[in-house]
Design a protein around this motif. Structure first.
Motif, short mmCIF file in Angstrom:
data_model
loop_
_atom_site.label_atom_id
_atom_site.label_comp_id
_atom_site.label_asym_id
_atom_site.label_seq_id
_atom_site.Cartn_x
_atom_site.Cartn_y
_atom_site.Cartn_z
N ILE A 64 0.88 -1.16 0.00
CA ILE A 64 0.00 0.00 0.00
C ILE A 64 0.92 1.22 0.00
O ILE A 64 1.77 1.36 0.90
N THR A 65 0.78 2.08 -0.98
CA THR A 65 1.74 3.19 -1.09
C THR A 65 1.10 4.43 -1.72
O THR A 65 0.08 4.33 -2.41
N GLY A 66 1.76 5.56 -1.48
CA GLY A 66 1.34 6.80 -2.12
C GLY A 66 2.29 7.18 -3.25
O GLY A 66 2.10 8.19 -3.93
N LEU A 67 3.30 6.36 -3.44
CA LEU A 67 4.30 6.63 -4.48
C LEU A 67 3.88 5.96 -5.78
O LEU A 67 3.58 4.78 -5.79
N THR A 68 3.86 6.74 -6.85
CA THR A 68 3.36 6.18 -8.12
C THR A 68 4.45 6.08 -9.19
O THR A 68 4.15 5.86 -10.35
N LYS A 93 3.05 -8.99 -4.49
CA LYS A 93 2.13 -9.58 -5.47
C LYS A 93 1.16 -8.58 -6.09
O LYS A 93 0.63 -8.81 -7.18
N ALA A 94 0.86 -7.49 -5.36
CA ALA A 94 -0.08 -6.49 -5.88
C ALA A 94 0.18 -5.16 -5.19
O ALA A 94 0.72 -5.12 -4.08
N ILE A 95 -0.22 -4.06 -5.88
CA ILE A 95 0.03 -2.72 -5.32
C ILE A 95 -1.28 -1.94 -5.29
O ILE A 95 -2.04 -1.94 -6.26
N ILE A 96 -1.52 -1.28 -4.15
CA ILE A 96 -2.68 -0.39 -4.03
C ILE A 96 -2.18 1.03 -3.76
O ILE A 96 -1.42 1.26 -2.81
N PHE A 97 -2.59 1.96 -4.61
CA PHE A 97 -2.23 3.36 -4.42
C PHE A 97 -3.34 4.04 -3.63
O PHE A 97 -4.52 3.84 -3.91
N VAL A 98 -2.93 4.86 -2.65
CA VAL A 98 -3.91 5.55 -1.81
C VAL A 98 -4.30 6.90 -2.41
O VAL A 98 -3.69 7.35 -3.39
N PHE A 99 -5.31 7.54 -1.82
CA PHE A 99 -5.78 8.88 -2.23
C PHE A 99 -6.16 8.93 -3.71
O PHE A 99 -5.97 9.99 -4.35
N ASN A 100 -6.64 7.80 -4.25
CA ASN A 100 -7.04 7.76 -5.67
C ASN A 100 -5.91 8.07 -6.64
O ASN A 100 -6.15 8.47 -7.78
N SER A 138 -6.34 1.38 -7.14
CA SER A 138 -6.34 2.70 -6.52
C SER A 138 -7.52 2.80 -5.55
O SER A 138 -8.65 2.45 -5.92
N THR A 139 -7.25 3.26 -4.34
CA THR A 139 -8.32 3.42 -3.35
C THR A 139 -8.45 4.90 -2.97
O THR A 139 -7.44 5.60 -2.89
#
Lengths: 114, 145
Positions: free
Chosen positions: A49-53, A67-74, A94-95
């Motif tokens: 889970i990260t804010g870095l894109t 295995k998977a990446i979720i970006f925060v703050f859309n 993206s969440t």
């Protein structure tokens, strides 16, 4: 925990879905914006889970066995980074949630830190 | 598990400083080579993390560098040398969290001061040699158990 369950909990949208993302499960999760922290502290077979894109996130994920990446703050990465994820077959989501809330919800649902 | 190879396997890569687009390519190729050789996954992870950190240090700090690996049946040696600014105080640089990275590097997710400690953590033997104004050489050996 199954990736489908994770994305439901986080109300996450799909940026890139890999071949196997429907069946993918992760054993743990980590959250960080510094890639050396990911490499130093976290286990393989986990969710990041990260804010870095930047593209370095995909590179780090591949090396660390994420295995998977979720970006925060859309947040959404640029097309080059998405293409790199496609090459490496690492699903991206993206969440709208912040890192704290996203992590808290997953921990509450039983996904442990790595 | 010792590797069933008749002759040592080696390869070299040129690394260009500042080229973040290609960052990790050498480490990824090494990772795939180790998978094909049947190396244990946990050992591969240690090798590739240590190699990736060394590769990133060249990209972040140096004008250019070279990564060379040498695989024998019982170990791998990864040597990375660069034409960079060198490290003034190696003892300080080995401390977790110590970093001289500029802000733009941190914005890319690097420069946490964990690179050298991470290499040392994952290697069985870790050697570093640096001359200010000339460059830095890192050599890591990881044994196949």
């Amino acid at each position: 925990m199954k990736l489908k369950e994770i994305t439901d909990i986080l109300k996450a949208t799909t940026i890139f879905q890999s071949d196997n993302s429907d069946d993918l499960t992760v054993q743990s999760a980590c959250c960080a914006d510094l890639m050396s922290d990911v490499l130093y502290y976290h286990a393989s077979n986990s969710l990041l889970i990260t804010g870095l894109t930047q593209s370095s996130v995909i590179r780090t994920a591949e090396i660390a066995g994420i295995k998977a990446i979720i970006f925060v703050f859309n947040k959404k990465p640029d097309s080059q980074t998405i293409e790199l994820a496609r090459q490496k077959n690492i699903p991206l989501y993206s969440t709208p949630l912040c890192m704290y809330t996203a992590s808290g919800k997953l921990h509450e649902a039983g996904l442990q830190g790595s | 598990m010792l590797l069933n190879i008749k002759e040592p396997i080696e390869e070299s890569f040129q690394i260009i400083g500042g080229n973040f687009t290609q960052a990790g390519e050498a480490s990824t190729r090494l990772k795939h080579a180790l998978f094909e050789l049947g190396v244990d996954e946990k050992i591969i992870r240690r090798i590739t993390i240590a190699t990736f950190e060394a590769e990133m240090n060249v990209i972040i700090y140096a004008a250019a560098g070279r990564l060379h690996y040498y695989i024998t049946p019982d170990s791998i040696t990864v040597k990375v040398d660069d034409m960079g600014p060198g490290i003034e105080n190696i003892e300080l640089a080995m401390q977790e969290g110590y970093s001289t990275a500029p802000d733009w590097v941190r914005e890319l997710g690097w420069g946490a001061g964990m690179g050298l400690p991470n290499m040392k953590k994952n290697a069985d033997i870790f050697k570093i040699d640096s001359v200010v104004g000339e460059g830095t050489t890192v050599e890591m050996v990881i044994n196949f158990p």
